[in-house]
Design a protein around this motif. Sequence first.
Motif, mmCIF file in Angstrom:
data_model
loop_
_atom_site.group_PDB
_atom_site.id
_atom_site.type_symbol
_atom_site.label_atom_id
_atom_site.label_comp_id
_atom_site.label_asym_id
_atom_site.label_seq_id
_atom_site.Cartn_x
_atom_site.Cartn_y
_atom_site.Cartn_z
ATOM 1 N N GLY A 106 -7.113 6.760 4.787
ATOM 2 C CA GLY A 106 -7.540 5.430 5.243
ATOM 3 C C GLY A 106 -6.363 4.474 5.329
ATOM 4 N N LEU A 107 -5.493 4.535 4.309
ATOM 5 C CA LEU A 107 -4.333 3.642 4.282
ATOM 6 C C LEU A 107 -3.349 4.018 5.387
ATOM 7 N N THR A 108 -3.186 5.322 5.621
ATOM 8 C CA THR A 108 -2.286 5.773 6.689
ATOM 9 C C THR A 108 -2.798 5.335 8.057
ATOM 10 N N VAL A 109 -4.099 5.496 8.277
ATOM 11 C CA VAL A 109 -4.687 5.082 9.557
ATOM 12 C C VAL A 109 -4.510 3.581 9.751
ATOM 13 N N LEU A 110 -4.754 2.820 8.681
ATOM 14 C CA LEU A 110 -4.609 1.367 8.781
ATOM 15 C C LEU A 110 -3.166 0.990 9.119
ATOM 16 N N THR A 111 -2.209 1.653 8.466
ATOM 17 C CA THR A 111 -0.790 1.352 8.715
ATOM 18 C C THR A 111 -0.445 1.582 10.185
ATOM 19 N N TRP A 112 -0.847 2.733 10.699
ATOM 20 C CA TRP A 112 -0.544 3.037 12.103
ATOM 21 C C TRP A 112 -1.298 2.111 13.049
ATOM 22 N N ALA A 113 -2.536 1.740 12.672
ATOM 23 C CA ALA A 113 -3.324 0.843 13.528
ATOM 24 C C ALA A 113 -2.658 -0.524 13.616
ATOM 25 N N LEU A 125 -7.259 0.555 -1.370
ATOM 26 C CA LEU A 125 -7.332 1.575 -0.304
ATOM 27 C C LEU A 125 -6.128 2.506 -0.395
ATOM 28 N N ARG A 126 -6.369 3.809 -0.194
ATOM 29 C CA ARG A 126 -5.291 4.788 -0.310
ATOM 30 C C ARG A 126 -5.572 5.967 0.588
ATOM 31 N N GLY A 127 -4.660 6.955 0.571
ATOM 32 C CA GLY A 127 -4.872 8.206 1.294
ATOM 33 C C GLY A 127 -4.899 8.021 2.806
ATOM 34 N N ARG A 168 0.575 -2.677 4.556
ATOM 35 C CA ARG A 168 0.080 -1.473 3.877
ATOM 36 C C ARG A 168 0.128 -1.665 2.349
ATOM 37 N N VAL A 169 1.256 -2.195 1.873
ATOM 38 C CA VAL A 169 1.413 -2.412 0.439
ATOM 39 C C VAL A 169 0.411 -3.453 -0.068
ATOM 40 N N ILE A 170 0.294 -4.542 0.675
ATOM 41 C CA ILE A 170 -0.611 -5.621 0.244
ATOM 42 C C ILE A 170 -2.053 -5.120 0.215
ATOM 43 N N VAL A 171 -2.463 -4.413 1.272
ATOM 44 C CA VAL A 171 -3.847 -3.916 1.332
ATOM 45 C C VAL A 171 -4.106 -2.943 0.181
ATOM 46 N N HIS A 172 -3.147 -2.063 -0.071
ATOM 47 C CA HIS A 172 -3.338 -1.110 -1.175
ATOM 48 C C HIS A 172 -3.485 -1.830 -2.510
ATOM 49 N N GLU A 173 -2.610 -2.803 -2.753
ATOM 50 C CA GLU A 173 -2.638 -3.456 -4.057
ATOM 51 C C GLU A 173 -3.840 -4.381 -4.224
ATOM 52 N N THR A 195 2.534 -4.868 -10.854
ATOM 53 C CA THR A 195 2.438 -3.758 -9.900
ATOM 54 C C THR A 195 1.684 -2.586 -10.526
ATOM 55 N N VAL A 196 1.884 -2.349 -11.820
ATOM 56 C CA VAL A 196 1.097 -1.323 -12.512
ATOM 57 C C VAL A 196 -0.388 -1.682 -12.439
ATOM 58 N N ALA A 197 -0.689 -2.973 -12.657
ATOM 59 C CA ALA A 197 -2.083 -3.409 -12.628
ATOM 60 C C ALA A 197 -2.696 -3.201 -11.249
ATOM 61 N N ALA A 198 -1.903 -3.430 -10.204
ATOM 62 C CA ALA A 198 -2.442 -3.389 -8.838
ATOM 63 C C ALA A 198 -2.423 -1.992 -8.246
ATOM 64 N N SER A 199 -1.540 -1.139 -8.732
ATOM 65 C CA SER A 199 -1.352 0.167 -8.112
ATOM 66 C C SER A 199 -1.327 1.246 -9.195
ATOM 67 N N PRO A 200 -2.464 1.882 -9.459
ATOM 68 C CA PRO A 200 -2.565 2.820 -10.584
ATOM 69 C C PRO A 200 -1.621 4.019 -10.482
ATOM 70 N N ASP A 201 -1.143 4.336 -9.294
ATOM 71 C CA ASP A 201 -0.237 5.478 -9.151
ATOM 72 C C ASP A 201 1.214 5.130 -9.493
ATOM 73 N N TYR A 202 1.519 3.852 -9.601
ATOM 74 C CA TYR A 202 2.900 3.420 -9.829
ATOM 75 C C TYR A 202 3.385 3.903 -11.202
ATOM 76 N N LEU A 203 4.581 4.455 -11.224
ATOM 77 C CA LEU A 203 5.109 5.033 -12.462
ATOM 78 C C LEU A 203 5.347 3.977 -13.536
ATOM 79 N N GLY A 204 5.762 2.804 -13.120
ATOM 80 C CA GLY A 204 5.945 1.720 -14.084
ATOM 81 C C GLY A 204 7.367 1.609 -14.604
#
Lengths: 241, 110
Positions: free
Chosen positions: B84-91, B80-82, B71-76, A161-170
Motif C-alpha cells: 500500500g505504501l509503495t503504491v501510494l509513493t508511486w501514485a 500504512l506500510r508494505g 511516504r515517510v509522513i504517511v507511514h509515521e 521516530t520509534v514511537a511513530a515507526s515500529p520497525d525503526y531500529l532506534g
Amino acid sequence: MADNGQLEVSVWRGDSGSGRFESFRVPAEDNQTVLDVVSWIQQNLAGDLAYRFACRVGMCGSCAMTVNGTPRWTCRTHVKKVARNNRLTIAPLANLPVIRDLATDMDPFFARWIGAGGRFVPQRTRDDPVAPVRPDSPGRQAADAGIECINCGVCHAACDTVAASPDYLGPAPLQRAWTLVNDERHGARGAVLAAVSGAGGCHNCHSMGNCTAHCPKELDPLRAIAGLKRATFLGAFGKEI
Amino acid sequence: MLDLRLYIAQRLSAMVMAPLMVVHIVVMIIAVQGGLSAAEILSRTQGSVFWFLFYGLFVAAASLHAAIGLRVIVHEVTGLRGAGLTVLTWAVFGVFFFMGARAVTAVTML
C-alpha cells in the motif's frame, strides 16, 4: 498540593491491557532518588508493585522509567530535581510493552540490537595474539564515544521516530552499530552497514536529537546515526568513510 | 520505511533541486522587475531546449523528492506500510510528475 515533608506520588498500575495511576504519600527525604521512592512504596504501601532495578548506581540500565513525563534512570535521578510541588508521576518507559506496573518488556529493544548487526564478530581466535588498537586512532575514538551505553532504553523511549515507526531500529542499537563499524577488530563491518540500511534502518532518523538530549550517560546517538548515514551513503558509491 | 535506496534518491534529488531553485527564483525576480509580460516570458521559453531541460529536471527531482517525503509522513502518521505504501509513493510521484510535465510542456513547447 502535598503536605510539607510528604511527596504525592502517582504510580502507574496495570498491565499491557489496561491500567490507571494510583496515588501514594511518601515521606520526603533530603537525599532521595526516584528509585528510593518507588522502593519505599513497594516496601511499605504496595507489596505487589512490579518494577525493575539491580545496581542502584547507574551501571546496569535496569531502572529506567518515565518520571513526570520524561524517561530517566531512576537510581540516579534525585527527587528534588524533578518533583513539581512535591508531586511525582511515575510510569513505565514509553515505546515498549508493559509487563506489569513499572516493568516493561525489554525484548523488542534488545531484538533491535541484534537487528542492527550489534553482535561482535571476532577476526581472531583466543589462540591468536591480541589485536593492537591505537587508542588515539579516529576509528577507536569514534567507537569509544558510544561504548559506555548501559542499554537502559531511555533513548528508545524518548525517540519520536520509534514511537511513530515500529520497525525503526532506534538510537541505542544504531549507536552500537556505529561502534562496531569503527571497531577495527570487528569482522562483519559490511554486514552492519547492510543491517542499518534496510526499511527500518538509520535513514529513518529525523535528527530530532531526543536520544542525545535524554541519554543519562550523556552519549550522542544522534552523531552515531549521522555517521552511519554518511558511511552507508558513501559506501553505496564505493567509497569508504 | 526509508531504506538506503530511497534515502539516496531523496538526498540526490535535493542536491539537484537546490541550484535549480536558486536560478528559478533569481530569473523570476529579474523577469518581474524588468517588467516582462506573460506573453513576453512565453516568447522566450517556448521552443527553448534549455528551459525544457531545466524545468523538466526540476519537475522530475521535485516529484521524486516529494513522493519520498510524503511516504515517510504517511507511514509515521497512519502506519500504512508494505505494498500500500509503495503504491501510494508511486501514485504521488506519478501525479506530481504528470502535473509538472504538463506545465513544462505548456511553457516550453511551441
